[in-house]
Write an enzyme that holds these catalytic residues in place. Structure first.
Site, PDB file in Angstrom:
ATOM      1  N   ASN A 153      79.893 -47.557  31.560  1.00  0.00           N
ATOM      2  CA  ASN A 153      79.060 -47.341  30.366  1.00  0.00           C
ATOM      3  C   ASN A 153      79.786 -47.640  29.051  1.00  0.00           C
ATOM      4  O   ASN A 153      79.153 -48.056  28.090  1.00  0.00           O
ATOM      5  CB  ASN A 153      78.467 -45.932  30.382  1.00  0.00           C
ATOM      6  CG  ASN A 153      79.507 -44.858  30.513  1.00  0.00           C
ATOM      7  OD1 ASN A 153      80.660 -45.134  30.834  1.00  0.00           O
ATOM      8  ND2 ASN A 153      79.120 -43.637  30.260  1.00  0.00           N
ATOM      9  N   GLU A 250      87.203 -37.199  34.390  1.00  0.00           N
ATOM     10  CA  GLU A 250      86.077 -37.198  33.440  1.00  0.00           C
ATOM     11  C   GLU A 250      84.850 -37.589  34.239  1.00  0.00           C
ATOM     12  O   GLU A 250      84.617 -38.763  34.514  1.00  0.00           O
ATOM     13  CB  GLU A 250      86.336 -38.217  32.321  1.00  0.00           C
ATOM     14  CG  GLU A 250      87.467 -37.857  31.383  1.00  0.00           C
ATOM     15  CD  GLU A 250      87.163 -36.642  30.528  1.00  0.00           C
ATOM     16  OE1 GLU A 250      86.017 -36.165  30.525  1.00  0.00           O
ATOM     17  OE2 GLU A 250      88.091 -36.151  29.874  1.00  0.00           O
ATOM     18  N   CYS A 284      77.717 -39.934  29.846  1.00  0.00           N
ATOM     19  CA  CYS A 284      78.010 -38.788  30.716  1.00  0.00           C
ATOM     20  C   CYS A 284      77.641 -37.457  30.073  1.00  0.00           C
ATOM     21  O   CYS A 284      77.189 -36.537  30.740  1.00  0.00           O
ATOM     22  CB  CYS A 284      79.489 -38.796  31.054  1.00  0.00           C
ATOM     23  SG  CYS A 284      80.511 -38.936  29.590  1.00  0.00           S
ATOM     24  N   GLU A 461      90.512 -35.759  27.193  1.00  0.00           N
ATOM     25  CA  GLU A 461      90.839 -37.019  26.537  1.00  0.00           C
ATOM     26  C   GLU A 461      90.740 -36.787  25.037  1.00  0.00           C
ATOM     27  O   GLU A 461      90.096 -35.838  24.574  1.00  0.00           O
ATOM     28  CB  GLU A 461      89.871 -38.125  26.991  1.00  0.00           C
ATOM     29  CG  GLU A 461      90.057 -38.411  28.475  1.00  0.00           C
ATOM     30  CD  GLU A 461      89.533 -39.741  28.956  1.00  0.00           C
ATOM     31  OE1 GLU A 461      88.335 -40.000  28.786  1.00  0.00           O
ATOM     32  OE2 GLU A 461      90.327 -40.519  29.509  1.00  0.00           O
TER      33      GLU A 461
HETATM   34  P1  NAD Z   1      81.456 -44.346  39.929  1.00  0.00           P
HETATM   35  O1  NAD Z   1      81.947 -42.991  40.283  1.00  0.00           O
HETATM   36  O2  NAD Z   1      80.581 -45.051  40.879  1.00  0.00           O
HETATM   37  O3  NAD Z   1      82.697 -45.326  39.692  1.00  0.00           O
HETATM   38  C1  NAD Z   1      83.688 -45.049  38.736  1.00  0.00           C
HETATM   39  C2  NAD Z   1      84.912 -45.892  39.022  1.00  0.00           C
HETATM   40  O4  NAD Z   1      85.563 -45.409  40.202  1.00  0.00           O
HETATM   41  C3  NAD Z   1      84.626 -47.368  39.263  1.00  0.00           C
HETATM   42  O5  NAD Z   1      85.635 -48.129  38.639  1.00  0.00           O
HETATM   43  C4  NAD Z   1      84.713 -47.487  40.777  1.00  0.00           C
HETATM   44  O6  NAD Z   1      85.055 -48.776  41.224  1.00  0.00           O
HETATM   45  C5  NAD Z   1      85.806 -46.494  41.091  1.00  0.00           C
HETATM   46  N1  NAD Z   1      85.801 -45.929  42.441  1.00  0.00           N
HETATM   47  C6  NAD Z   1      84.732 -45.665  43.235  1.00  0.00           C
HETATM   48  N2  NAD Z   1      85.142 -45.089  44.381  1.00  0.00           N
HETATM   49  C7  NAD Z   1      86.488 -44.969  44.307  1.00  0.00           C
HETATM   50  C8  NAD Z   1      87.487 -44.444  45.178  1.00  0.00           C
HETATM   51  N3  NAD Z   1      87.174 -43.915  46.357  1.00  0.00           N
HETATM   52  N4  NAD Z   1      88.779 -44.468  44.770  1.00  0.00           N
HETATM   53  C9  NAD Z   1      89.113 -44.978  43.563  1.00  0.00           C
HETATM   54  N5  NAD Z   1      88.207 -45.511  42.709  1.00  0.00           N
HETATM   55  C10 NAD Z   1      86.917 -45.504  43.079  1.00  0.00           C
HETATM   56  O7  NAD Z   1      80.809 -44.170  38.484  1.00  0.00           O
HETATM   57  P2  NAD Z   1      79.990 -45.230  37.639  1.00  0.00           P
HETATM   58  O8  NAD Z   1      78.676 -45.418  38.324  1.00  0.00           O
HETATM   59  O9  NAD Z   1      80.846 -46.396  37.340  1.00  0.00           O
HETATM   60  O10 NAD Z   1      79.781 -44.429  36.279  1.00  0.00           O
HETATM   61  C11 NAD Z   1      78.800 -43.476  36.096  1.00  0.00           C
HETATM   62  C12 NAD Z   1      79.369 -42.077  36.282  1.00  0.00           C
HETATM   63  O11 NAD Z   1      80.485 -41.884  35.442  1.00  0.00           O
HETATM   64  C13 NAD Z   1      78.369 -41.010  35.888  1.00  0.00           C
HETATM   65  O12 NAD Z   1      78.406 -39.947  36.800  1.00  0.00           O
HETATM   66  C14 NAD Z   1      78.875 -40.547  34.538  1.00  0.00           C
HETATM   67  O13 NAD Z   1      78.484 -39.257  34.166  1.00  0.00           O
HETATM   68  C15 NAD Z   1      80.338 -40.677  34.700  1.00  0.00           C
HETATM   69  N6  NAD Z   1      80.995 -40.791  33.387  1.00  0.00           N
HETATM   70  C16 NAD Z   1      81.755 -39.747  32.926  1.00  0.00           C
HETATM   71  C17 NAD Z   1      82.347 -39.813  31.683  1.00  0.00           C
HETATM   72  C18 NAD Z   1      83.187 -38.677  31.146  1.00  0.00           C
HETATM   73  O14 NAD Z   1      83.982 -38.907  30.241  1.00  0.00           O
HETATM   74  N7  NAD Z   1      83.058 -37.462  31.650  1.00  0.00           N
HETATM   75  C19 NAD Z   1      82.187 -40.959  30.897  1.00  0.00           C
HETATM   76  C20 NAD Z   1      81.411 -42.005  31.397  1.00  0.00           C
HETATM   77  C21 NAD Z   1      80.827 -41.907  32.645  1.00  0.00           C
END
Ligand code: NAD
Length: 487
Positions: A153, A250, A284, A461
């Protein structure tokens, strides 16, 4: 439209390719066009990146914080000079409208480099502890090689929010962007080199959920900082725990935004809209459970519908566009499935719920959507949708709404709109969340700590707090007299 980078990865100061990796197609969500083809990192690429980071880190850690900070501040300047170019790339990567990316993405990354570059000389000091004749002191030392893993995002912002505190504290980083948005982080790596960062300290490797574990499980990695969903957080935390690595998580949320009947209505509606529709709802910390006190429910919904229906949806590169497409077809379909669940479980669709009619059929667009009469047990009130879907729930009194707001596994953020100052502070005190807002929503300047509680993660962060999560303390006891031993 093409946005093909020179190569897929950026390692040891240069672009590196390894065509043996799985192909990652970068798709512009507004048109469905493939704008770049990259390769996921092979194990050899991961090894190369971690080896470069490991080699470069000790010399970097030996520099003064002022000298390290100067390089980050120069990177911030370059990012600001190239804001338009970087914002256009961010728009191509994510589909977010240029109206947003030009004020919220590279600029936020630049803020991070500027802030951490500026505070480093003072924020990395240790303590002197007098002990009578003897004394002790503490040193805040870097962890070593840190891995950053990003969501899709805010690709440039996440690359900087993790990179800036890690680097200024004397660490090196290997960053893996989301497979949906592989482009922005490569530019950040390039800019850091241009700003004078020694080679090997900030590396970018591409890949998906099968690449992530290669980084997280690597024995030379000291810390992992993930931005992603709760299920991914659990997996990454578990893997990091096996190697006793430091972690920052996060993760996702389902945050409450509470509007009391004395709130300034236009501001509360504006806050709720920003907290649900900005970045097409892919934020998020969004306040996706909007609790509105019954007395103002009708006026709130009427005005909310009017303002929502006036949102300009369209070509993200057009500066007039306020709402772009979702990041991917998969995410768009997921959001539609939640909209269907909302309808079938009895929520009332106030507006939206479909595909806008003025956009490319290949784009992953979705109308900004408002559901009213949502109840706590409905799926759309419990699960993170991560799209432009606002759920409006009613409430009678303060004690009730606080209990309902807290009845969730998540604890990322929360917000309160009210004219009653004491009530505002009392309510935020009782809400279980890491980041809270009173009479505004979703503002995250670099000066304030950001992060979650409960299942939304831990670590922070931004702000000087972030440095604590990229360093550890070394305590030194200094004996000033003879050692008194009983034997
Ligand atoms: P996601 O969890 O599908 O993927 C996040 C990242 O993790 C990607 O780069 C992915 O390739 C990697 N990944 C996936 N499985 C992994 C594993 N087993 N080991 C290591 N890396 C792995 O999330 P998304 O769909 O990219 O993003 C949306 C999510 O992120 C939402 O739940 C959102 O709330 C959250 N988010 C949180 C924040 C925050 O600061 N709290 C900010 C932005 C997004």
């Amino acid at each position: 439209m093409r946005a093909q980078p020179k190569a897929s990865h950026f390692i040891d100061g240069e672009y590196v390719e390894d065509a043996a990796g799985t192909v990652i197609e970068s798709i512009y969500p507004a048109t469905g066009e493939v704008i770049a083809r990259l390769y996921a990192a092979t194990p050899a690429i991961v090894e190369k990146a971690i080896a470069a980071a490991k080699r470069a880190q000790p010399e970097w850690a030996a520099m003064s914080p002022t000298a390290r900070g100067r390089i980050l501040k120069r990177a911030a300047e370059i990012m600001r000079e190239r804001n338009r170019e970087l914002s256009e790339l961010e728009t191509l990567d994510t589909g977010k409208p240029i109206q947003e990316t030009i004020v919220a993405d590279p600029t936020s990354g630049a803020d991070s480099f500027e802030f951490f570059g500026g505070i480093a000389p003072a924020a990395l000091n240790g303590d002197y502890i007098p002990l009578g004749g003897d004394f002790a002191y503490t040193k805040r030392v870097p962890l070593g090689v840190c891995v950053g893993i990003g969501a899709w995002n805010y690709p440039q912002q996440i690359a900087c929010w993790k990179g800036a505190p890690a680097l200024v504290a004397g660490n090196s980083m290997v960053f893996k962007p989301s497979e949906n948005t592989p482009l922005g982080a490569l530019k950040i790596a390039e800019i850091l080199i241009e700003a004078g960062l020694p080679k090997g300290l900030y590396n970018v490797v591409q890949g998906d959920r099968s690449t992530g574990p290669l980084l997280v499980n690597h024995p030379d990695v000291a810390k992992v900082s993930l931005t992603g969903s709760v299920p991914t957080g659990r997996k990454v935390y578990e893997a990091a725990a096996a190697g006793l690595r430091h972690v920052t998580m996060e993760l996702g949320g389902k945050s409450p935004l509470i509007v009391f009947d004395d709130a300034e209505l236009e501001s509360a509606i504006g806050g709720a809209m920003l907290g649900n529709f900005y970045s097409t709802g892919q934020v998020c910390s969004n306040g996706t459970r909007v609790f509105v006190q019954k007395k103002i429910k009708q006026s709130f919904l009427a005005r909310l519908k009017e303002r929502t229906d006036a949102i300009v949806i369209g070509d993200p590169m057009d500066e007039a566009t306020q709402l772009g497409p979702m990041v991917s077809t998969a995410q768009r379909d997921k959001v539609f499935s939640y909209i269907e669940k909302g309808k079938s479980e009895g929520a009332r669709l106030v507006t939206g719920g479909g595909i806008p009619n003025n956009v490319s059929a290949e784009g992953t667009y979705i109308q900004p959507t408002v559901f009213a009469d949502v109840t706590d047990e409905m799926t759309i009130a419990r699960e993170e949708i991560f799209g432009p879907v606002m759920c409006v729930l009613d409430f009678d009194d303060e004690a009730e709404v606080v209990a309902r707001a807290n009845a969730t596994e998540f604890g990322l953020s929360a917000g309160v709109f009210t004219a009653d100052l004491t009530r505002a502070h009392r309510v935020v005190d009782r809400l279980e969340a890491g980041t809270l807002w009173i009479n505004t929503y979703n503002l995250c300047p670099v000066e304030i700590p950001f992060g979650g509680s409960k299942q939304s993660g831990f670590g922070r962060e931004n702000s000087a707090e972030a440095l604590k999560h990229y360093t550890e303390l070394k305590t030194v006891y200094v004996g000033m007299g003879p050692v008194e031993a009983p034997y």
